[in-house]
Write a protein that holds these residues in place. Structure first.
Motif, PDB file in Angstrom:
ATOM      1  N   ALA A  19       0.823  -1.215   0.000  1.00 40.04           N
ATOM      2  CA  ALA A  19       0.000   0.000   0.000  1.00 40.04           C
ATOM      3  C   ALA A  19       0.856   1.264   0.000  1.00 40.04           C
ATOM      4  O   ALA A  19       0.415   2.310  -0.464  1.00 40.04           O
ATOM      5  CB  ALA A  19      -0.933  -0.004   1.208  1.00 40.04           C
ATOM      6  N   HIS A  20       2.069   1.171   0.517  1.00 37.71           N
ATOM      7  CA  HIS A  20       2.951   2.329   0.618  1.00 37.71           C
ATOM      8  C   HIS A  20       4.193   2.179  -0.266  1.00 37.71           C
ATOM      9  O   HIS A  20       5.231   2.766   0.018  1.00 37.71           O
ATOM     10  CB  HIS A  20       3.356   2.546   2.083  1.00 37.71           C
ATOM     11  N   GLN A  21       4.066   1.426  -1.339  1.00 36.82           N
ATOM     12  CA  GLN A  21       5.238   1.139  -2.172  1.00 36.82           C
ATOM     13  C   GLN A  21       5.821   2.379  -2.828  1.00 36.82           C
ATOM     14  O   GLN A  21       7.006   2.407  -3.144  1.00 36.82           O
ATOM     15  CB  GLN A  21       4.904   0.077  -3.213  1.00 36.82           C
ATOM     16  N   GLY A  22       5.054   3.429  -2.995  1.00 38.25           N
ATOM     17  CA  GLY A  22       5.584   4.660  -3.581  1.00 38.25           C
ATOM     18  C   GLY A  22       6.290   5.551  -2.575  1.00 38.25           C
ATOM     19  O   GLY A  22       6.840   6.598  -2.938  1.00 38.25           O
ATOM     20  N   ASP A  23       6.301   5.146  -1.319  1.00 37.32           N
ATOM     21  CA  ASP A  23       6.880   5.970  -0.251  1.00 37.32           C
ATOM     22  C   ASP A  23       8.338   5.637   0.045  1.00 37.32           C
ATOM     23  O   ASP A  23       8.887   6.119   1.027  1.00 37.32           O
ATOM     24  CB  ASP A  23       6.061   5.812   1.034  1.00 37.32           C
ATOM     25  N   GLY A  24       8.954   4.790  -0.754  1.00 33.41           N
ATOM     26  CA  GLY A  24      10.339   4.404  -0.495  1.00 33.41           C
ATOM     27  C   GLY A  24      10.428   3.356   0.595  1.00 33.41           C
ATOM     28  O   GLY A  24       9.519   2.563   0.792  1.00 33.41           O
ATOM     29  N   TYR A  25      11.535   3.376   1.319  1.00 30.46           N
ATOM     30  CA  TYR A  25      11.741   2.418   2.404  1.00 30.46           C
ATOM     31  C   TYR A  25      10.920   2.837   3.616  1.00 30.46           C
ATOM     32  O   TYR A  25      10.944   3.992   4.025  1.00 30.46           O
ATOM     33  CB  TYR A  25      13.220   2.320   2.758  1.00 30.46           C
ATOM     34  N   ILE A  26      10.195   1.875   4.179  1.00 28.05           N
ATOM     35  CA  ILE A  26       9.294   2.134   5.300  1.00 28.05           C
ATOM     36  C   ILE A  26       9.907   1.560   6.578  1.00 28.05           C
ATOM     37  O   ILE A  26      10.202   0.364   6.650  1.00 28.05           O
ATOM     38  CB  ILE A  26       7.917   1.472   5.068  1.00 28.05           C
ATOM     39  N   PRO A  27      10.072   2.396   7.606  1.00 23.61           N
ATOM     40  CA  PRO A  27      10.585   1.888   8.887  1.00 23.61           C
ATOM     41  C   PRO A  27       9.600   0.899   9.527  1.00 23.61           C
ATOM     42  O   PRO A  27       8.378   1.056   9.424  1.00 23.61           O
ATOM     43  CB  PRO A  27      10.712   3.141   9.751  1.00 23.61           C
ATOM     44  N   LEU A  28      10.148  -0.092  10.179  1.00 27.23           N
ATOM     45  CA  LEU A  28       9.338  -1.114  10.831  1.00 27.23           C
ATOM     46  C   LEU A  28       8.396  -0.520  11.862  1.00 27.23           C
ATOM     47  O   LEU A  28       7.271  -0.982  12.011  1.00 27.23           O
ATOM     48  CB  LEU A  28      10.266  -2.146  11.473  1.00 27.23           C
ATOM     49  N   LYS A  29       8.844   0.533  12.553  1.00 31.51           N
ATOM     50  CA  LYS A  29       7.978   1.126  13.580  1.00 31.51           C
ATOM     51  C   LYS A  29       6.725   1.741  12.967  1.00 31.51           C
ATOM     52  O   LYS A  29       5.663   1.724  13.575  1.00 31.51           O
ATOM     53  CB  LYS A  29       8.734   2.139  14.437  1.00 31.51           C
ATOM     54  N   GLU A  30       6.809   2.242  11.726  1.00 31.39           N
ATOM     55  CA  GLU A  30       5.621   2.787  11.059  1.00 31.39           C
ATOM     56  C   GLU A  30       4.640   1.669  10.693  1.00 31.39           C
ATOM     57  O   GLU A  30       3.432   1.819  10.870  1.00 31.39           O
ATOM     58  CB  GLU A  30       6.011   3.559   9.795  1.00 31.39           C
ATOM     59  N   ILE A  31       5.188   0.581  10.180  1.00 31.48           N
ATOM     60  CA  ILE A  31       4.328  -0.564   9.840  1.00 31.48           C
ATOM     61  C   ILE A  31       3.657  -1.085  11.106  1.00 31.48           C
ATOM     62  O   ILE A  31       2.450  -1.330  11.121  1.00 31.48           O
ATOM     63  CB  ILE A  31       5.151  -1.680   9.170  1.00 31.48           C
ATOM     64  N   ALA A  32       4.437  -1.240  12.157  1.00 31.38           N
ATOM     65  CA  ALA A  32       3.915  -1.748  13.425  1.00 31.38           C
ATOM     66  C   ALA A  32       2.795  -0.857  13.952  1.00 31.38           C
ATOM     67  O   ALA A  32       1.751  -1.355  14.391  1.00 31.38           O
ATOM     68  CB  ALA A  32       5.041  -1.860  14.451  1.00 31.38           C
ATOM     69  N   ALA A  33       2.995   0.449  13.876  1.00 34.46           N
ATOM     70  CA  ALA A  33       1.974   1.383  14.375  1.00 34.46           C
ATOM     71  C   ALA A  33       0.697   1.309  13.525  1.00 34.46           C
ATOM     72  O   ALA A  33      -0.412   1.250  14.062  1.00 34.46           O
ATOM     73  CB  ALA A  33       2.524   2.808  14.379  1.00 34.46           C
ATOM     74  N   ARG A  34       0.847   1.306  12.199  1.00 35.58           N
ATOM     75  CA  ARG A  34      -0.329   1.263  11.321  1.00 35.58           C
ATOM     76  C   ARG A  34      -1.086  -0.046  11.452  1.00 35.58           C
ATOM     77  O   ARG A  34      -2.314  -0.077  11.370  1.00 35.58           O
ATOM     78  CB  ARG A  34       0.086   1.454   9.856  1.00 35.58           C
ATOM     79  N   GLN A  35      -0.358  -1.138  11.645  1.00 38.69           N
ATOM     80  CA  GLN A  35      -0.984  -2.456  11.686  1.00 38.69           C
ATOM     81  C   GLN A  35      -1.321  -2.922  13.107  1.00 38.69           C
ATOM     82  O   GLN A  35      -1.884  -4.001  13.292  1.00 38.69           O
ATOM     83  CB  GLN A  35      -0.078  -3.491  11.010  1.00 38.69           C
ATOM     84  N   ASN A  36      -0.955  -2.119  14.085  1.00 39.34           N
ATOM     85  CA  ASN A  36      -1.194  -2.467  15.488  1.00 39.34           C
ATOM     86  C   ASN A  36      -0.573  -3.834  15.830  1.00 39.34           C
ATOM     87  O   ASN A  36      -1.215  -4.709  16.398  1.00 39.34           O
ATOM     88  CB  ASN A  36      -2.680  -2.434  15.828  1.00 39.34           C
ATOM     89  N   ILE A  37       0.685  -3.977  15.406  1.00 34.46           N
ATOM     90  CA  ILE A  37       1.459  -5.196  15.651  1.00 34.46           C
ATOM     91  C   ILE A  37       2.733  -4.772  16.382  1.00 34.46           C
ATOM     92  O   ILE A  37       3.318  -3.742  16.078  1.00 34.46           O
ATOM     93  CB  ILE A  37       1.849  -5.885  14.324  1.00 34.46           C
ATOM     94  N   SER A  38       3.160  -5.576  17.308  1.00 36.84           N
ATOM     95  CA  SER A  38       4.394  -5.303  18.027  1.00 36.84           C
ATOM     96  C   SER A  38       5.576  -5.235  17.059  1.00 36.84           C
ATOM     97  O   SER A  38       5.761  -6.121  16.220  1.00 36.84           O
ATOM     98  CB  SER A  38       4.630  -6.404  19.059  1.00 36.84           C
ATOM     99  N   LYS A  39       6.392  -4.196  17.204  1.00 39.97           N
ATOM    100  CA  LYS A  39       7.589  -4.060  16.373  1.00 39.97           C
ATOM    101  C   LYS A  39       8.523  -5.245  16.603  1.00 39.97           C
ATOM    102  O   LYS A  39       9.139  -5.763  15.672  1.00 39.97           O
ATOM    103  CB  LYS A  39       8.297  -2.742  16.687  1.00 39.97           C
ATOM    104  N   LYS A  40       8.605  -5.706  17.836  1.00 44.29           N
ATOM    105  CA  LYS A  40       9.456  -6.850  18.166  1.00 44.29           C
ATOM    106  C   LYS A  40       8.993  -8.107  17.419  1.00 44.29           C
ATOM    107  O   LYS A  40       9.812  -8.914  16.987  1.00 44.29           O
ATOM    108  CB  LYS A  40       9.482  -7.098  19.667  1.00 44.29           C
ATOM    109  N   TYR A  41       7.684  -8.262  17.278  1.00 39.46           N
ATOM    110  CA  TYR A  41       7.169  -9.425  16.559  1.00 39.46           C
ATOM    111  C   TYR A  41       7.537  -9.324  15.078  1.00 39.46           C
ATOM    112  O   TYR A  41       7.960 -10.303  14.458  1.00 39.46           O
ATOM    113  CB  TYR A  41       5.651  -9.548  16.725  1.00 39.46           C
ATOM    114  N   LEU A  42       7.399  -8.137  14.512  1.00 41.85           N
ATOM    115  CA  LEU A  42       7.774  -7.942  13.107  1.00 41.85           C
ATOM    116  C   LEU A  42       9.266  -8.181  12.899  1.00 41.85           C
ATOM    117  O   LEU A  42       9.676  -8.706  11.867  1.00 41.85           O
ATOM    118  CB  LEU A  42       7.387  -6.546  12.630  1.00 41.85           C
ATOM    119  N   GLU A  43      10.071  -7.819  13.888  1.00 39.75           N
ATOM    120  CA  GLU A  43      11.516  -8.055  13.795  1.00 39.75           C
ATOM    121  C   GLU A  43      11.842  -9.545  13.703  1.00 39.75           C
ATOM    122  O   GLU A  43      12.880  -9.920  13.170  1.00 39.75           O
ATOM    123  CB  GLU A  43      12.238  -7.424  14.992  1.00 39.75           C
TER     124      GLU A  43
END
Length: 145
Positions: A19-43
């Motif tokens: 969904a954000h492919q035009g935004d360049g590289y996306i930090p994991l913390k942004e994905i975690a916040a938008r998806q309401n998922i723990s950043k540690k879990y995504l790591e």
């Protein structure tokens, strides 16, 4: 068959990147916040996805992740096989050829094979782009006056 949190969160992460492919590289913390998922879990999920060359990584300032290919090249079935190991509804179908000692006289094997085919065909014919298109069409039609 039950899809684990790892499989569901990996799909959500990849959908977010699509969904954000035009935004360049996306930090994991942004994905975690938008998806309401723990950043540690995504790591924990990222190395698994990286091992299959699904993600591109950029370290440092403005670092983050993005998809290595376009969203239409990622099949949901492939992603779930990476995260889940198998989509087979029963253990005997996880190996090809089937190693079950009962395979010749099993009265339910053909039913399980049919279910496995339905699951595989369904998930292998849905891409991240299909999910993204479906999501965007739902939001377009969801308005309030």
């Amino acid at each position: 068959m039950k899809i684990s949190t790892k499989g569901r969160y990996a799909l959500r992460m990849l959908m977010d990147l699509a969904a954000h492919q035009g935004d360049g590289y996306i930090p994991l913390k942004e994905i975690a916040a938008r998806q309401n998922i723990s950043k540690k879990y995504l790591e924990q999920i990222v190395p698994l996805l990286n091992s299959y060359d699904i993600l591109l990584t950029n370290r440092g300032y403005q670092g983050g992740y993005k998809l290595a290919k376009s969203p239409d090249q990622y099949k949901v079935g492939d992603i779930l096989r990476i995260t889940e190991g198998s989509l087979a509804p029963v253990n005997c179908l996880e190996q090809d050829p089937n190693q079950c000692p009962m395979k010749e006289e099993c009265p339910t094997l053909s039913m399980w094979q049919g279910l496995n085919k339905v699951i595989t065909d369904y998930l292998d014919n849905i891409t991240l782009q299909d999910l993204l298109d479906r999501q965007q069409s739902e939001f377009v039609n969801d308005y309030v006056i």
